[in-house]
Design a protein around this motif. Structure first.
Motif, PDB file in Angstrom:
ATOM      1  N   THR A  44       0.852  -1.191   0.000  1.00  0.00           N
ATOM      2  CA  THR A  44       0.000   0.000   0.000  1.00  0.00           C
ATOM      3  C   THR A  44       0.882   1.234   0.000  1.00  0.00           C
ATOM      4  N   LEU A  45       0.691   2.072  -1.013  1.00  0.00           N
ATOM      5  CA  LEU A  45       1.438   3.320  -1.117  1.00  0.00           C
ATOM      6  C   LEU A  45       0.476   4.484  -0.911  1.00  0.00           C
ATOM      7  N   SER A  46       0.962   5.516  -0.246  1.00  0.00           N
ATOM      8  CA  SER A  46       0.109   6.677   0.054  1.00  0.00           C
ATOM      9  C   SER A  46       0.558   7.877  -0.763  1.00  0.00           C
ATOM     10  N   PHE A  47      -0.424   8.550  -1.364  1.00  0.00           N
ATOM     11  CA  PHE A  47      -0.166   9.701  -2.224  1.00  0.00           C
ATOM     12  C   PHE A  47      -1.094  10.851  -1.852  1.00  0.00           C
ATOM     13  N   LEU A  48      -0.718  12.038  -2.313  1.00  0.00           N
ATOM     14  CA  LEU A  48      -1.594  13.205  -2.225  1.00  0.00           C
ATOM     15  C   LEU A  48      -2.039  13.575  -3.637  1.00  0.00           C
ATOM     16  N   VAL A  49      -3.332  13.751  -3.803  1.00  0.00           N
ATOM     17  CA  VAL A  49      -3.905  14.234  -5.055  1.00  0.00           C
ATOM     18  C   VAL A  49      -4.703  15.477  -4.694  1.00  0.00           C
ATOM     19  N   ASP A  50      -4.239  16.635  -5.156  1.00  0.00           N
ATOM     20  CA  ASP A  50      -4.875  17.910  -4.778  1.00  0.00           C
ATOM     21  C   ASP A  50      -4.994  18.042  -3.257  1.00  0.00           C
ATOM     22  N   ASP A  51      -3.933  17.695  -2.557  1.00  0.00           N
ATOM     23  CA  ASP A  51      -3.855  17.759  -1.093  1.00  0.00           C
ATOM     24  C   ASP A  51      -4.779  16.783  -0.370  1.00  0.00           C
ATOM     25  N   ALA A  52      -5.413  15.869  -1.112  1.00  0.00           N
ATOM     26  CA  ALA A  52      -6.249  14.836  -0.494  1.00  0.00           C
ATOM     27  C   ALA A  52      -5.480  13.513  -0.514  1.00  0.00           C
ATOM     28  N   PRO A  53      -5.452  12.801   0.611  1.00  0.00           N
ATOM     29  CA  PRO A  53      -4.713  11.543   0.654  1.00  0.00           C
ATOM     30  C   PRO A  53      -5.469  10.412  -0.037  1.00  0.00           C
ATOM     31  N   ILE A  54      -4.721   9.579  -0.756  1.00  0.00           N
ATOM     32  CA  ILE A  54      -5.271   8.364  -1.339  1.00  0.00           C
ATOM     33  C   ILE A  54      -4.307   7.225  -1.054  1.00  0.00           C
ATOM     34  N   LEU A  55      -4.814   6.019  -1.133  1.00  0.00           N
ATOM     35  CA  LEU A  55      -3.986   4.829  -1.024  1.00  0.00           C
ATOM     36  C   LEU A  55      -4.095   4.049  -2.318  1.00  0.00           C
ATOM     37  N   ASP A  56      -2.974   3.532  -2.782  1.00  0.00           N
ATOM     38  CA  ASP A  56      -2.949   2.673  -3.959  1.00  0.00           C
ATOM     39  C   ASP A  56      -2.365   1.340  -3.517  1.00  0.00           C
ATOM     40  N   VAL A  57      -3.158   0.294  -3.643  1.00  0.00           N
ATOM     41  CA  VAL A  57      -2.737  -1.043  -3.245  1.00  0.00           C
ATOM     42  C   VAL A  57      -2.349  -1.791  -4.516  1.00  0.00           C
ATOM     43  N   MET A  58      -1.125  -2.324  -4.546  1.00  0.00           N
ATOM     44  CA  MET A  58      -0.616  -2.987  -5.742  1.00  0.00           C
ATOM     45  C   MET A  58       0.133  -4.255  -5.370  1.00  0.00           C
ATOM     46  N   ALA A  59       0.360  -5.103  -6.369  1.00  0.00           N
ATOM     47  CA  ALA A  59       1.123  -6.327  -6.160  1.00  0.00           C
ATOM     48  C   ALA A  59       2.539  -5.986  -5.729  1.00  0.00           C
ATOM     49  N   GLY A  60       3.124  -6.863  -4.936  1.00  0.00           N
ATOM     50  CA  GLY A  60       4.417  -6.606  -4.322  1.00  0.00           C
ATOM     51  C   GLY A  60       5.553  -6.294  -5.260  1.00  0.00           C
ATOM     52  N   GLU A  61       5.581  -6.885  -6.445  1.00  0.00           N
ATOM     53  CA  GLU A  61       6.689  -6.640  -7.361  1.00  0.00           C
ATOM     54  C   GLU A  61       6.382  -5.549  -8.381  1.00  0.00           C
ATOM     55  N   ALA A  62       5.227  -4.937  -8.286  1.00  0.00           N
ATOM     56  CA  ALA A  62       4.867  -3.845  -9.187  1.00  0.00           C
ATOM     57  C   ALA A  62       5.435  -2.530  -8.642  1.00  0.00           C
ATOM     58  N   SER A  63       5.573  -1.562  -9.529  1.00  0.00           N
ATOM     59  CA  SER A  63       5.981  -0.227  -9.106  1.00  0.00           C
ATOM     60  C   SER A  63       5.127   0.789  -9.846  1.00  0.00           C
ATOM     61  N   THR A  64       5.058   1.970  -9.300  1.00  0.00           N
ATOM     62  CA  THR A  64       4.227   3.015  -9.893  1.00  0.00           C
ATOM     63  C   THR A  64       4.803   3.440 -11.240  1.00  0.00           C
ATOM     64  N   ASP A  65       3.947   3.465 -12.233  1.00  0.00           N
ATOM     65  CA  ASP A  65       4.303   3.969 -13.558  1.00  0.00           C
ATOM     66  C   ASP A  65       3.823   5.415 -13.593  1.00  0.00           C
ATOM     67  N   ASN A  66       4.751   6.351 -13.585  1.00  0.00           N
ATOM     68  CA  ASN A  66       4.382   7.769 -13.477  1.00  0.00           C
ATOM     69  C   ASN A  66       3.465   8.239 -14.602  1.00  0.00           C
ATOM     70  N   HIS A  67       3.667   7.741 -15.811  1.00  0.00           N
ATOM     71  CA  HIS A  67       2.814   8.130 -16.938  1.00  0.00           C
ATOM     72  C   HIS A  67       1.382   7.644 -16.714  1.00  0.00           C
ATOM     73  N   LYS A  68       1.225   6.373 -16.320  1.00  0.00           N
ATOM     74  CA  LYS A  68      -0.117   5.827 -16.063  1.00  0.00           C
ATOM     75  C   LYS A  68      -0.780   6.532 -14.879  1.00  0.00           C
ATOM     76  N   TYR A  69       0.014   6.814 -13.847  1.00  0.00           N
ATOM     77  CA  TYR A  69      -0.520   7.495 -12.665  1.00  0.00           C
ATOM     78  C   TYR A  69      -1.089   8.860 -13.071  1.00  0.00           C
ATOM     79  N   LYS A  70      -0.302   9.628 -13.826  1.00  0.00           N
ATOM     80  CA  LYS A  70      -0.752  10.959 -14.225  1.00  0.00           C
ATOM     81  C   LYS A  70      -1.973  10.878 -15.141  1.00  0.00           C
ATOM     82  N   ALA A  71      -2.028   9.888 -16.012  1.00  0.00           N
ATOM     83  CA  ALA A  71      -3.182   9.714 -16.895  1.00  0.00           C
ATOM     84  C   ALA A  71      -4.438   9.367 -16.091  1.00  0.00           C
TER      85      ALA A  71
END
Length: 149
Positions: A44-71
């Motif tokens: 579980t990774l924690s992010f801020l989107v417009d100063d609001a907290p969100i959690l993104d739960v992903m598989a253990g060997e996955a990593s955030t793809d910045n392009h997909k995240y922004k899209a």
């Protein structure tokens, strides 16, 4: 303590919080302690989107793809500083979070029938099917914001 809130949230279910004698604070440590593959750890990774907290739960060997995240979120990925996570969310696990915190489940989790998300401490987890993870995390949506190793 966050683990106590998580235990309380599962008290009327058949889900058992696994408390480990060793640390499960990283994917590798959790996989070793739980005797499973690293990719089955639902990190579980924690992010801020417009100063609001969100959690993104992903598989253990996955990593955030910045392009997909922004899209998906229309913002650059901005992680919550570790010393502020508890203030924003209550802990880095997808259960018993503060009101208003949105939980997103990443498509990378669908490779597995069961996953092990953290349960509110650096040495706890729960074993859940994907439908149970959906139910107990009170997720907002499925997203595809990761790349695999």
């Amino acid at each position: 303590m966050a683990v106590e809130r998580v235990k309380d949230s599962f008290k009327d279910t058949d889900v058992n919080v696994i408390e480990l004698p060793e640390s499960s604070a990283t994917v590798a440590l959790a996989a070793q302690a739980l005797k499973t593959e690293p990719d089955q750890i639902a990190k579980t990774l924690s992010f801020l989107v417009d100063d609001a907290p969100i959690l993104d739960v992903m598989a253990g060997e996955a990593s955030t793809d910045n392009h997909k995240y922004k899209a998906t979120f229309h913002k650059k990925a901005k992680m919550i500083p570790v010393d502020q996570v508890e203030d924003y969310i209550g802990g880095v696990c997808p259960f018993a979070v503060k009101p208003g915190v949105k939980v997103y489940l990443d498509e990378s989790l669908k490779r597995h029938t069961e996953v092990y998300p953290a349960a509110g401490s650096s040495n706890s987890a729960v074993r859940l099917t994907i439908p149970a993870l959906e139910k107990y995390s009170d997720y907002t949506a499925w997203v595809d914001v990761t790349k695999t190793a």
